[in-house]
Design an enzyme around this catalytic site. Structure first.
Site, short mmCIF file in Angstrom:
data_model
loop_
_atom_site.label_atom_id
_atom_site.label_comp_id
_atom_site.label_asym_id
_atom_site.label_seq_id
_atom_site.Cartn_x
_atom_site.Cartn_y
_atom_site.Cartn_z
CG ASP A 1 55.57 91.80 25.64
OD1 ASP A 1 54.76 91.14 26.46
OD2 ASP A 1 56.61 91.66 25.31
CG LEU A 2 55.30 95.99 30.64
CD1 LEU A 2 55.15 97.35 30.34
CD2 LEU A 2 54.84 95.62 32.09
CG ASP A 3 58.02 92.45 31.61
OD1 ASP A 3 58.18 93.48 32.02
OD2 ASP A 3 57.15 91.48 32.05
CB THR B 1 60.99 94.95 32.93
OG1 THR B 1 60.13 95.13 31.97
CG2 THR B 1 60.65 96.24 33.95
CE LYS C 1 64.31 88.16 25.82
NZ LYS C 1 65.02 88.71 24.53
CB SER D 1 52.08 92.47 30.08
OG SER D 1 53.06 91.71 30.88
CB ALA D 2 52.96 86.97 30.39
CE LYS E 1 52.17 87.51 26.31
NZ LYS E 1 53.06 88.74 26.35
CD GLU F 1 55.00 89.18 22.91
OE1 GLU F 1 56.34 89.17 23.26
OE2 GLU F 1 54.30 89.15 23.92
CG ASP F 2 60.38 90.78 24.33
OD1 ASP F 2 59.14 90.57 24.62
OD2 ASP F 2 61.28 90.85 25.18
P1 B16 Z 1 55.46 88.19 36.53
P2 B16 Z 1 55.66 90.08 28.86
C1 B16 Z 1 56.32 88.51 30.69
O1 B16 Z 1 56.03 89.77 30.56
C2 B16 Z 1 58.04 88.21 30.91
O2 B16 Z 1 58.39 88.44 29.59
C3 B16 Z 1 58.48 86.93 31.54
O3 B16 Z 1 59.71 87.08 31.68
C4 B16 Z 1 57.68 87.01 32.94
O4 B16 Z 1 58.00 85.54 33.37
C5 B16 Z 1 56.37 86.91 32.71
O5 B16 Z 1 55.97 88.26 32.17
C6 B16 Z 1 55.31 86.85 34.22
O6 B16 Z 1 55.82 88.03 34.87
O7 B16 Z 1 56.33 86.99 37.00
O8 B16 Z 1 55.80 89.50 36.79
O9 B16 Z 1 53.95 87.97 36.60
O10 B16 Z 1 56.88 89.94 28.28
O11 B16 Z 1 54.43 89.28 28.62
O12 B16 Z 1 55.24 91.57 29.25
MG MG Z 2 57.90 90.61 26.42
#
Ligand code: B16
Ligand code: MG
Length: 229
Positions: free
Chosen positions: A13-15, A21, A49, A120-121, A151, A175-176
């Site tokens: 996962d990234l964020d 972030t 998240k 990452s989403a 997810k 993952e977080d």
């Molecule tokens: P974006 P992850 C997710 O990233 C974030 O945790 C979530 O807060 C965010 O809404 C989602 O990505 C979409 O991000 O708006 O930049 O496309 O935790 O899956 O890396």
């Molecule tokens: Mg995350």
């Protein structure tokens, strides 16, 4: 639990795992929730998240009992507005936003010939990885815009293994987010949850923060897990 020696790849996962972030995502959603008149809370922040941009907006509106108050065009306007604010907050972000221990962990994975992919989403993940100077580690990324389900559906982590030509049981997912841990588990991978043990109770392995993320700690945790099976 799968044995450590059978692991060949790591799906990240990234964020909130690689970079700090998730605080920027939260701040941008908080701003929008205030504008929409929806009460912000820590629970809401946690539930957002790992959730895609549009699904996050839906969740915020539902929390405020406003799910039927806006047209699709208005929702798209607000989602874009949140993203513009998020990108503004990202400006000036550099490698200092890499979470503790992550750079060393990535180096050790590369040195030990593990395959790496990103699940990452976030549609902003290529930009974030570039800004952090970490994109060389992730030639394999799942493109979230190609997914049918977000997810906690297993799709994103299953694809994270597929892009590495590995079976799910040969991969560890990190993952977080609660929904992220659920996605890893239902994809059939070993899950590492980073953060509050009470929230991430379904993770196979839990670390309080990323500084504990080392191959040695994962190996030990898997041995303890196998002994308890
Ligand atoms: P974006 P992850 C997710 O990233 C974030 O945790 C979530 O807060 C965010 O809404 C989602 O990505 C979409 O991000 O708006 O930049 O496309 O935790 O899956 O890396
Ligand atoms: Mg995350």
């Amino acid at each position: 639990m799968v044995e450590f020696k059978d692991i060949k790849g790591f799906v990240f996962d990234l964020d909130g795992v690689i970079a700090d972030t998730s605080v920027y995502h939260s701040k941008a959603w908080h701003q929008l929730a205030d504008e929409l008149g929806v009460q912000w809370s820590e629970d809401l922040a946690n539930n957002l998240k790992g959730v895609s941009r549009m699904d996050s907006l839906e969740l915020i509106l539902k929390t405020g009992g406003k799910e039927n108050d806006y047209t699709q065009a208005e929702k798209e306007h607000y989602a874009t507005k949140k993203n513009t604010n998020y990108l503004e907050l990202l400006k000036g972000m550099d490698s200092s936003a890499i979470l503790p221990g992550i750079s060393d962990f990535l180096k050790s994975l590369e040195e030990n010939n593990y395959k790496l992919s990103l699940a990452s989403a976030s549609k902003n993940s290529p930009l974030v990885l570039k800004q952090l100077g970490l994109d060389q580690y992730f030639s394999e990324k799942v493109d979230p815009s190609t997914l049918k389900h977000g997810k906690p559906d297993p799709e994103i982590f299953a694809r994270g293994a597929e892009v590495l030509n590995l079976k799910p049981e040969e991969c560890i997912g990190i993952e977080d987010a609660k929904v992220g841990v659920e996605s890893i588990n239902s994809a059939g991978e070993t899950s590492v949850g980073i953060g509050d043990k009470n929230i991430l109770s379904e993770a196979d392995i839990n670390f309080e923060d990323t500084s504990e993320l080392t191959l040695e700690n994962i190996k030990n945790a898997m041995e303890v897990g196998a002994a308890n099976d």
